[in-house]
Write an enzyme that holds these catalytic residues in place. Structure first.
Site, PDB file in Angstrom:
ATOM      1  N   ARG A 121       0.522  -1.310   0.251  1.00 57.80           N
ATOM      2  CA  ARG A 121      -0.496  -0.301  -0.533  1.00 57.80           C
ATOM      3  C   ARG A 121       0.709   0.896  -0.128  1.00 57.80           C
ATOM      4  O   ARG A 121       0.136   2.314   0.641  1.00 57.80           O
ATOM      5  CB  ARG A 121      -0.941  -0.010   0.803  1.00 57.80           C
ATOM      6  CG  ARG A 121      -2.085  -1.339   1.350  1.00 57.80           C
ATOM      7  CD  ARG A 121      -2.896  -0.885   1.869  1.00 57.80           C
ATOM      8  NE  ARG A 121      -4.014  -1.900   2.599  1.00 57.80           N
ATOM      9  CZ  ARG A 121      -3.500  -2.678   3.239  1.00 57.80           C
ATOM     10  NH1 ARG A 121      -2.750  -2.934   3.908  1.00 57.80           N
ATOM     11  NH2 ARG A 121      -4.291  -4.089   3.026  1.00 57.80           N
ATOM     12  N   LYS A 143       3.290  11.472 -11.609  1.00 61.44           N
ATOM     13  CA  LYS A 143       2.179   9.922 -12.130  1.00 61.44           C
ATOM     14  C   LYS A 143       3.148   9.092 -12.595  1.00 61.44           C
ATOM     15  O   LYS A 143       3.640   8.678 -13.191  1.00 61.44           O
ATOM     16  CB  LYS A 143       1.329  10.869 -13.978  1.00 61.44           C
ATOM     17  CG  LYS A 143       0.793  11.898 -13.894  1.00 61.44           C
ATOM     18  CD  LYS A 143       0.018  11.857 -14.916  1.00 61.44           C
ATOM     19  CE  LYS A 143      -1.090  13.458 -14.864  1.00 61.44           C
ATOM     20  NZ  LYS A 143      -1.909  13.621 -17.017  1.00 61.44           N
ATOM     21  N   GLU A 185       8.542  17.118 -25.995  1.00 59.21           N
ATOM     22  CA  GLU A 185       7.779  17.135 -24.417  1.00 59.21           C
ATOM     23  C   GLU A 185       8.571  18.785 -24.166  1.00 59.21           C
ATOM     24  O   GLU A 185       8.337  19.299 -23.569  1.00 59.21           O
ATOM     25  CB  GLU A 185       8.207  16.334 -24.316  1.00 59.21           C
ATOM     26  CG  GLU A 185       7.645  15.028 -23.690  1.00 59.21           C
ATOM     27  CD  GLU A 185       5.700  15.084 -23.910  1.00 59.21           C
ATOM     28  OE1 GLU A 185       5.145  16.550 -23.349  1.00 59.21           O
ATOM     29  OE2 GLU A 185       5.088  13.954 -24.055  1.00 59.21           O
ATOM     30  N   LYS A 227       7.133  22.489 -15.621  1.00 59.37           N
ATOM     31  CA  LYS A 227       6.529  21.201 -14.901  1.00 59.37           C
ATOM     32  C   LYS A 227       5.740  21.070 -13.853  1.00 59.37           C
ATOM     33  O   LYS A 227       5.498  21.486 -13.387  1.00 59.37           O
ATOM     34  CB  LYS A 227       7.153  19.520 -15.383  1.00 59.37           C
ATOM     35  CG  LYS A 227       6.425  18.413 -15.052  1.00 59.37           C
ATOM     36  CD  LYS A 227       5.567  17.853 -15.995  1.00 59.37           C
ATOM     37  CE  LYS A 227       5.192  16.754 -15.626  1.00 59.37           C
ATOM     38  NZ  LYS A 227       5.184  15.417 -16.183  1.00 59.37           N
ATOM     39  N   GLU A 237      -4.371  17.475 -11.498  1.00 58.89           N
ATOM     40  CA  GLU A 237      -5.014  17.614 -12.401  1.00 58.89           C
ATOM     41  C   GLU A 237      -5.999  17.477 -12.939  1.00 58.89           C
ATOM     42  O   GLU A 237      -7.272  17.116 -13.144  1.00 58.89           O
ATOM     43  CB  GLU A 237      -4.741  16.614 -13.842  1.00 58.89           C
ATOM     44  CG  GLU A 237      -4.874  16.532 -15.371  1.00 58.89           C
ATOM     45  CD  GLU A 237      -4.020  15.135 -16.291  1.00 58.89           C
ATOM     46  OE1 GLU A 237      -3.425  15.046 -16.207  1.00 58.89           O
ATOM     47  OE2 GLU A 237      -5.097  15.669 -17.220  1.00 58.89           O
ATOM     48  N   ARG A 241      -2.696  21.243 -14.769  1.00 61.36           N
ATOM     49  CA  ARG A 241      -1.901  20.184 -15.078  1.00 61.36           C
ATOM     50  C   ARG A 241      -2.163  19.800 -16.613  1.00 61.36           C
ATOM     51  O   ARG A 241      -1.837  18.758 -17.252  1.00 61.36           O
ATOM     52  CB  ARG A 241      -1.501  19.766 -14.105  1.00 61.36           C
ATOM     53  CG  ARG A 241      -0.566  18.145 -14.453  1.00 61.36           C
ATOM     54  CD  ARG A 241      -0.647  17.460 -13.376  1.00 61.36           C
ATOM     55  NE  ARG A 241       0.221  16.239 -13.991  1.00 61.36           N
ATOM     56  CZ  ARG A 241       1.044  15.756 -12.847  1.00 61.36           C
ATOM     57  NH1 ARG A 241       0.967  15.884 -11.560  1.00 61.36           N
ATOM     58  NH2 ARG A 241       1.618  14.428 -13.302  1.00 61.36           N
ATOM     59  N   ASN A 245      -1.145  18.265 -21.226  1.00 60.88           N
ATOM     60  CA  ASN A 245      -1.483  17.196 -22.703  1.00 60.88           C
ATOM     61  C   ASN A 245      -1.886  17.431 -23.413  1.00 60.88           C
ATOM     62  O   ASN A 245      -2.798  16.731 -24.660  1.00 60.88           O
ATOM     63  CB  ASN A 245      -2.648  16.262 -21.937  1.00 60.88           C
ATOM     64  CG  ASN A 245      -2.158  15.040 -20.787  1.00 60.88           C
ATOM     65  OD1 ASN A 245      -1.420  14.978 -20.721  1.00 60.88           O
ATOM     66  ND2 ASN A 245      -3.696  16.136 -19.607  1.00 60.88           N
ATOM     67  N   HIS A 248      -1.481  15.184 -26.794  1.00 56.47           N
ATOM     68  CA  HIS A 248      -1.430  14.207 -26.228  1.00 56.47           C
ATOM     69  C   HIS A 248      -2.588  13.141 -26.654  1.00 56.47           C
ATOM     70  O   HIS A 248      -2.695  11.540 -26.584  1.00 56.47           O
ATOM     71  CB  HIS A 248      -0.934  13.744 -24.726  1.00 56.47           C
ATOM     72  CG  HIS A 248       0.591  14.423 -24.205  1.00 56.47           C
ATOM     73  ND1 HIS A 248       0.793  15.207 -24.901  1.00 56.47           N
ATOM     74  CD2 HIS A 248       0.605  13.273 -23.665  1.00 56.47           C
ATOM     75  CE1 HIS A 248       1.927  15.190 -23.782  1.00 56.47           C
ATOM     76  NE2 HIS A 248       1.897  14.194 -23.486  1.00 56.47           N
ATOM     77  N   HIS A 252      -1.803   9.514 -28.060  1.00 59.63           N
ATOM     78  CA  HIS A 252      -2.019   8.558 -27.493  1.00 59.63           C
ATOM     79  C   HIS A 252      -3.362   7.315 -28.645  1.00 59.63           C
ATOM     80  O   HIS A 252      -3.488   6.568 -29.057  1.00 59.63           O
ATOM     81  CB  HIS A 252      -3.060   8.439 -26.040  1.00 59.63           C
ATOM     82  CG  HIS A 252      -2.581   8.714 -25.410  1.00 59.63           C
ATOM     83  ND1 HIS A 252      -2.796   9.407 -24.071  1.00 59.63           N
ATOM     84  CD2 HIS A 252      -1.514   9.223 -24.542  1.00 59.63           C
ATOM     85  CE1 HIS A 252      -2.398   9.362 -22.947  1.00 59.63           C
ATOM     86  NE2 HIS A 252      -0.943   9.385 -23.377  1.00 59.63           N
ATOM     87  N   HIS A 265       6.540   7.789 -27.833  1.00 62.34           N
ATOM     88  CA  HIS A 265       5.490   8.021 -26.711  1.00 62.34           C
ATOM     89  C   HIS A 265       6.127   9.768 -27.773  1.00 62.34           C
ATOM     90  O   HIS A 265       4.998  10.711 -28.126  1.00 62.34           O
ATOM     91  CB  HIS A 265       5.613   8.348 -25.868  1.00 62.34           C
ATOM     92  CG  HIS A 265       4.562   9.427 -24.655  1.00 62.34           C
ATOM     93  ND1 HIS A 265       3.266   9.415 -25.115  1.00 62.34           N
ATOM     94  CD2 HIS A 265       4.832  10.441 -24.392  1.00 62.34           C
ATOM     95  CE1 HIS A 265       2.812  10.345 -24.609  1.00 62.34           C
ATOM     96  NE2 HIS A 265       3.854  11.114 -23.687  1.00 62.34           N
TER      97      HIS A 265
END
Lengths: 365, 365
Positions: A121, A143, A185, A227, A237, A241, A245, A248, A252, A265
């Site tokens: 955990r 992330k 990026e 960032k 986000e 934030r 993207n 993206h 994606h 990517h």
């Protein structure tokens, strides 16, 4: 001899941490002060391991350091590979006081971070990104996650590292294609929030593509600064934030269509940013001259500017519908309001989106 | 006609939530106010589904309710089964604004909670526990997770629900063996922090075992009150919360040895608490009369008081070494300081631990 060039704070209250950027720091800098217990598990892959594993071990004097080597590549960013980390932790009897260390690119960082978020955990972890893409993006901000056959990064957690160590020397062994992917990026930060940085990148894009270490160190520092600033304002986000993207959602869809790992990517993001810029121009937010300027710098970074030849507008619409940036069925996209300013919006005219998809899927070949 | 008997707050700052306890509330109480978006995914199993799924759906008027039915049992508390939840969420295009609902026992609750913690890096969830064990223990406090072949609950997250709905009517369909298993955790609260509650339990243990609904509702309320109090003080188990693990280190070893699902969790905890009490007596913290009193109430709850016949002290030591309550290699155990008072300690004399294991493994048969 090593040189620590920058120390950048990521300000997240009791989860704050520093980004350390330097030349030749891997193996020289003692990171054991960031390790609470006595156990360390370094997670890397079979490409990075022969290059940097011994140096990484040397960063933790006085600790019991175990290692696990994963297969390399985005296609292994799945549960089966993640489970190799849990297997190693349990076989070596690592406790709740262990610290995980991610040594590698974004895939290793995302998986190690999610393993750290989930093992017993939650245990602490450290990021040592060795690719430009992971140094400027995925290693900062917490992330973490893995892919699902139906969507990228669909399973994961927000889990902040204890420290991020960036050694620009690792870029000397990085293939040119991956330098370009990382620059996607870097360019993104200029587009969404720092027009001055974009000017600087236009001046220095050739040395950057060529791997000039002074230029790359500065680009990494400014990118991480952007960032860190965004993440500090909006860790989970809720709003700002999401502007990170840019490109993206289109990207994606391209990555999923092509099969994970066939497009890098950053390559998909490069094309996606051009598509987002085209849509922004159709929406009247930027000029066609701005659009051409964006196409040009992305081309100069040796990034692709068209999606896969067989991909249709319907493919895009189907794949974007499950993208995680949708809320309650509305397609949300990051668009430019100007060069250096982005916004998350559900307001793009459907006919403009359709025109962008038509243009990029059918008419530019 | 339904009756809301109790509303108990769990005080965790901005993650606070209520526990609602009532008779016949399932299907009658409107929970849609706890759902932020429009999508709900109810996760249940093939045993609970025919009994309560339709009623649970009726708790979310005006929402789009999808369902996923898992196979029943602790042996399915694994990644493969967890992935059925992710499959369903992605196939039905659930977004980051979806709410998951756990309808069932502890396995369903732990898995649904971990799915909620991990889906798109975290979505909200609701607990509707239908077994006594999950009502008094696992549905409250935000521990979620799955098992690994090398250890129970080794992969998971802390993720708090939006609300816990407990309908005591669901206990009418619960097999007697599972009522007993739930009573193990109820008795635990008396042992670790509420001697008055233990007195009350000794008076009412027979009606409780017999399924008396008034007695059970009161036992659930007092148990949840103990749990909520502990969790509010120590959400992430830095100290106090670990006392909730009385009997669990021995118990987890038994469960792992027997193979997940062959012993019910509560049964293993029952035996584990007797072993912890024996060790506490050897340490001089409680009297032999106290120990006998503890054995008696656990026996009267129809719980086993000996580990599996083939289990050796070495089996215990090996299996307890990977238990997550160890920190840096020291075996930490929850022991009683008195009836109604527990402590987490690494100080038990090794010869006393050895004597407890010898006694329970070899000499009482």
């Amino acid at each position: 001899m090593y040189k620590l060039l920058h120390e950048l704070p990521v300000d997240l209250g009791d989860r704050s941490y520093p980004i350390l950027i330097g030349e030749g720091v891997l193996g020289e800098l003692d990171l054991s002060g960031y390790v609470d217990g006595s156990q360390v598990m370094i997670v890397t892959n079979n490409r990075v391991s022969p290059l940097y594993l011994e140096q990484a071990k040397a960063c933790f004097p006085g600790k019991t350091v175990d290692t696990v080597v994963l297969p390399d590549g985005e296609k292994h960013k799945d549960w089966q590979t993640l489970n190799l980390i849990f297997d190693a932790l349990l076989e070596k009897q690592h406790t709740r006081k262990t610290t995980l260390v991610a040594l590698g690119g974004g895939v290793v960082g995302d998986m190690t971070g999610f393993a750290a978020a989930s093992y017993q955990r939650g245990v602490p972890f450290i990021q040592i990104p060795t690719t430009l893409l992971s140094q400027v993006d995925s290693s900062v901000g917490g992330k973490t996650g893995i892919n699902h056959p139906l969507g990228k990064n669909m399973i994961g957690a927000f889990h902040q590292p204890e420290v991020v160590l960036i050694d620009t020397d690792t870029l000397k062994t990085l293939p040119p294609r991956e330098v370009s992917a990382g620059l996607a990026e870097v360019i993104k930060y200029g587009l969404i929030r720092d027009a001055d940085f974009l000017d600087w990148l236009e001046l220095l894009i050739d040395p950057l593509v060529g791997g000039d270490s002074v230029a790359l160190a500065e680009a990494i520092y400014r990118s991480c600064g952007c960032k860190a600033d965004v993440v500090a304002q909006d860790e989970r986000e809720a709003g700002l934030r999401a502007t990170l993207n840019l490109g993206h959602t289109f990207g994606h869809a391209i990555e999923t269509f092509a099969g994970y790992g066939n497009w890098l990517h950053g390559e998909a993001v490069g094309t996606g940013m051009i598509m987002a810029a085209d849509l922004s121009a159709r929406e009247g937010a930027i000029s066609r001259a701005d659009f051409e300027r964006i196409v040009q710098i992305i081309n100069r970074a040796n990034l692709p500017s068209l999606p896969p030849a067989s991909m249709t507008p319907e493919d895009f619409m189907n794949l974007m519908a499950v993208d995680k940036k949708n809320i309650d069925g509305r397609l949300r996209l990051v668009l430019l309001r100007a060069v250096g300013d982005a916004v998350v919006t559900s307001d793009a005219a459907p006919e403009n989106l359709a025109a962008t998809l038509e243009t990029f899927c059918n008419q530019q070949r």
